[in-house]
Write a protein that holds these residues in place. Structure first.
Motif, mmCIF file in Angstrom:
data_model
loop_
_atom_site.group_PDB
_atom_site.id
_atom_site.type_symbol
_atom_site.label_atom_id
_atom_site.label_comp_id
_atom_site.label_asym_id
_atom_site.label_seq_id
_atom_site.Cartn_x
_atom_site.Cartn_y
_atom_site.Cartn_z
ATOM 1 N N ARG A 1 -6.882 3.868 -15.548
ATOM 2 C CA ARG A 1 -6.884 4.179 -14.172
ATOM 3 C C ARG A 1 -5.577 5.237 -13.757
ATOM 4 O O ARG A 1 -5.748 6.058 -12.943
ATOM 5 C CB ARG A 1 -6.607 2.614 -13.273
ATOM 6 C CG ARG A 1 -8.057 1.742 -13.201
ATOM 7 C CD ARG A 1 -7.713 0.556 -12.331
ATOM 8 N NE ARG A 1 -8.967 -0.036 -12.494
ATOM 9 C CZ ARG A 1 -9.125 -1.144 -11.499
ATOM 10 N NH1 ARG A 1 -8.543 -1.257 -10.617
ATOM 11 N NH2 ARG A 1 -10.237 -1.833 -11.594
ATOM 12 N N THR B 1 2.295 5.673 -6.876
ATOM 13 C CA THR B 1 1.317 4.599 -7.702
ATOM 14 C C THR B 1 1.934 4.934 -9.230
ATOM 15 O O THR B 1 2.078 3.893 -10.004
ATOM 16 C CB THR B 1 0.145 4.760 -7.456
ATOM 17 O OG1 THR B 1 -0.003 4.442 -5.928
ATOM 18 C CG2 THR B 1 -0.544 3.586 -8.149
ATOM 19 N N ASP C 1 0.815 -1.237 0.102
ATOM 20 C CA ASP C 1 0.120 0.249 0.079
ATOM 21 C C ASP C 1 0.772 1.219 -0.160
ATOM 22 O O ASP C 1 0.378 2.213 -0.747
ATOM 23 C CB ASP C 1 -0.959 0.044 1.271
ATOM 24 C CG ASP C 1 -1.670 -1.190 1.273
ATOM 25 O OD1 ASP C 1 -2.901 -1.422 0.815
ATOM 26 O OD2 ASP C 1 -1.333 -2.318 1.977
ATOM 27 N N ASP D 1 -6.550 -3.992 -5.944
ATOM 28 C CA ASP D 1 -7.309 -4.581 -6.966
ATOM 29 C C ASP D 1 -6.221 -4.958 -7.938
ATOM 30 O O ASP D 1 -6.118 -6.124 -8.686
ATOM 31 C CB ASP D 1 -8.434 -4.046 -7.381
ATOM 32 C CG ASP D 1 -9.380 -4.589 -8.404
ATOM 33 O OD1 ASP D 1 -9.485 -5.814 -8.139
ATOM 34 O OD2 ASP D 1 -9.568 -4.045 -9.628
ATOM 35 N N LEU D 2 -5.627 -4.132 -8.690
ATOM 36 C CA LEU D 2 -4.791 -4.198 -9.931
ATOM 37 C C LEU D 2 -3.551 -5.008 -9.406
ATOM 38 O O LEU D 2 -3.081 -6.103 -10.459
ATOM 39 C CB LEU D 2 -4.407 -2.878 -10.332
ATOM 40 C CG LEU D 2 -3.996 -2.711 -11.670
ATOM 41 C CD1 LEU D 2 -5.103 -3.125 -12.736
ATOM 42 C CD2 LEU D 2 -3.603 -1.273 -12.015
ATOM 43 N N GLN E 1 -1.247 2.105 -4.724
ATOM 44 C CA GLN E 1 -2.591 2.019 -3.880
ATOM 45 C C GLN E 1 -3.538 1.433 -4.463
ATOM 46 O O GLN E 1 -4.534 1.323 -3.761
ATOM 47 C CB GLN E 1 -2.718 3.482 -3.831
ATOM 48 C CG GLN E 1 -3.312 4.322 -5.113
ATOM 49 C CD GLN E 1 -3.360 5.687 -4.969
ATOM 50 O OE1 GLN E 1 -2.829 6.494 -5.632
ATOM 51 N NE2 GLN E 1 -4.289 6.185 -3.959
ATOM 52 N N ASP E 2 -3.431 0.702 -5.560
ATOM 53 C CA ASP E 2 -4.507 -0.109 -6.129
ATOM 54 C C ASP E 2 -4.314 -1.362 -5.908
ATOM 55 O O ASP E 2 -3.734 -2.332 -6.775
ATOM 56 C CB ASP E 2 -4.531 0.132 -7.788
ATOM 57 C CG ASP E 2 -5.921 -0.248 -8.374
ATOM 58 O OD1 ASP E 2 -6.569 -1.231 -7.893
ATOM 59 O OD2 ASP E 2 -6.237 0.116 -9.322
ATOM 60 N N TYR F 1 -4.526 8.486 -8.807
ATOM 61 C CA TYR F 1 -3.551 7.712 -8.135
ATOM 62 C C TYR F 1 -2.441 8.609 -7.697
ATOM 63 O O TYR F 1 -2.361 9.676 -8.200
ATOM 64 C CB TYR F 1 -2.518 6.733 -9.186
ATOM 65 C CG TYR F 1 -3.490 5.578 -9.594
ATOM 66 C CD1 TYR F 1 -4.199 4.962 -8.757
ATOM 67 C CD2 TYR F 1 -3.018 5.008 -10.779
ATOM 68 C CE1 TYR F 1 -4.874 3.568 -9.043
ATOM 69 C CE2 TYR F 1 -3.544 3.691 -11.263
ATOM 70 C CZ TYR F 1 -4.532 3.037 -10.444
ATOM 71 O OH TYR F 1 -4.970 2.004 -10.683
ATOM 72 N N ALA G 1 -7.802 7.689 -12.216
ATOM 73 C CA ALA G 1 -8.252 6.860 -10.875
ATOM 74 C C ALA G 1 -7.837 7.813 -9.604
ATOM 75 O O ALA G 1 -8.127 7.331 -8.439
ATOM 76 C CB ALA G 1 -7.911 5.593 -10.729
#
Ligand SMILES: CC(C)(COP(=O)(O)OP(=O)(O)OC[C@H]1O[C@@H](n2cnc3c(N)ncnc32)[C@H](O)[C@@H]1OP(=O)(O)O)[C@@H](O)C(=O)NCCC(=O)NCCS
Length: 225
Positions: A98, A108, A33, A40-41, A37-38, A104, A102
């Protein structure tokens, strides 16, 4: 005390736990993290092939009904490569969208640029015609020989499938113990490449290292590299 930790085959219901552990251990055994920060990806990139296409080669460590670690295996590299070429454009589209929209943070975005533009030239060689594995345990489950048992269990699985051997890719850096872990299991270094992915976060040189273990079989020629 009765030992409740056990190794078993991966089941569909374990998917969220495996994805969570992939993120919680994503930065050389620590949570990803602060760097990416993603979740899911990250979990998609590390686990989708293994969990969606080759779940039969995946194993988990369970303690009192909770998944605490995993070994994700691949018996045929060509299958993974086929999968990557099939999903490459869709993944790339998702990443770019993203990246742009997104929200970021800088770290990230930097890691994404690294993965897209630099990483290709910075990865220790894979071993053709060999199976491979990824292994990660939650913090409280390390140094208890659970990793050793997981890998030995995977070797048994591979031998039944007449695999030539197995390789694993890991990071080598000052203080890293994973190379030793594989050496203790009979792996030898196959390739080592200086990488820069963790330059902002780890002191000293970091290497991508591929390690290989050849299985002994009577009728096979010896491995050369
Ligand atoms: C690497 C890992 C799978 C090893 O599993 P493990 O159950 O902790 O290791 P074992 O107890 O079976 O074997 C320990 C041996 O492996 C080595 N080792 C590797 N990583 C270690 C760690 N984090 N702690 C202790 N020993 C480690 C040592 O040589 C050790 O031998 P020793 O006890 O004589 O010093 C596990 O520690 C882990 O998931 N670490 C964090 C994530 C990671 O580095 N994954 C590997 C990515 S390829």
């Amino acid at each position: 005390m009765i030992e409740l930790v056990r190794i078993r085959k991966y089941q569909k219901k374990d998917k969220d736990d495996v994805r969570r552990i992939a993120c919680d251990t994503g930065f050389v055994g620590r949570p990803i993290d602060p760097i990416f920060q993603d979740r899911d990806l990250w979990a998609d990139a590390l686990t989708s092939y293994y969990l969606d296409i080759e779940p039969e080669s995946c194993f988990v460590v369970e303690d009192n009904g909770k998944v605490r670690g995993y070994l994700l295996g691949c018996v045929n590299l060509w299958k993974l490569e086929l999968y990557i070429s099939a999903i490459k454009m869709r993944m790339l589209g998702k990443i770019i969208l993203r990246y742009l929209f997104a929200g970021y943070n800088k770290r990230t975005k930097k890691l994404i640029r690294y993965i897209l533009f630099t990483r290709m030239g910075e990865e220790a060689k894979v071993v053709r015609n060999y199976a491979h594995l990824h292994i990660n345990l939650e913090k409280g489950y390390r140094s208890r020989r659970i990793g050793t048992k997981l890998v030995q269990n995977f070797f048994d699985y591979l031998k039944k499938r007449n695999a030539k051997g197995c390789y694993a890719q890991t990071f080598g850096f000052r203080g890293s113990r994973s190379e030793n872990f594989f050496r203790r299991l009979g792996f030898k270094e196959y390739d080592k490449v200086r990488i820069h992915i963790w330059d902002d976060y780890l002191k000293g040189a970091v290497y991508s290292v591929s390690m290989i273990k050849k299985f002994k079989t009577k009728n096979r020629k010896s491995f050369k590299h």
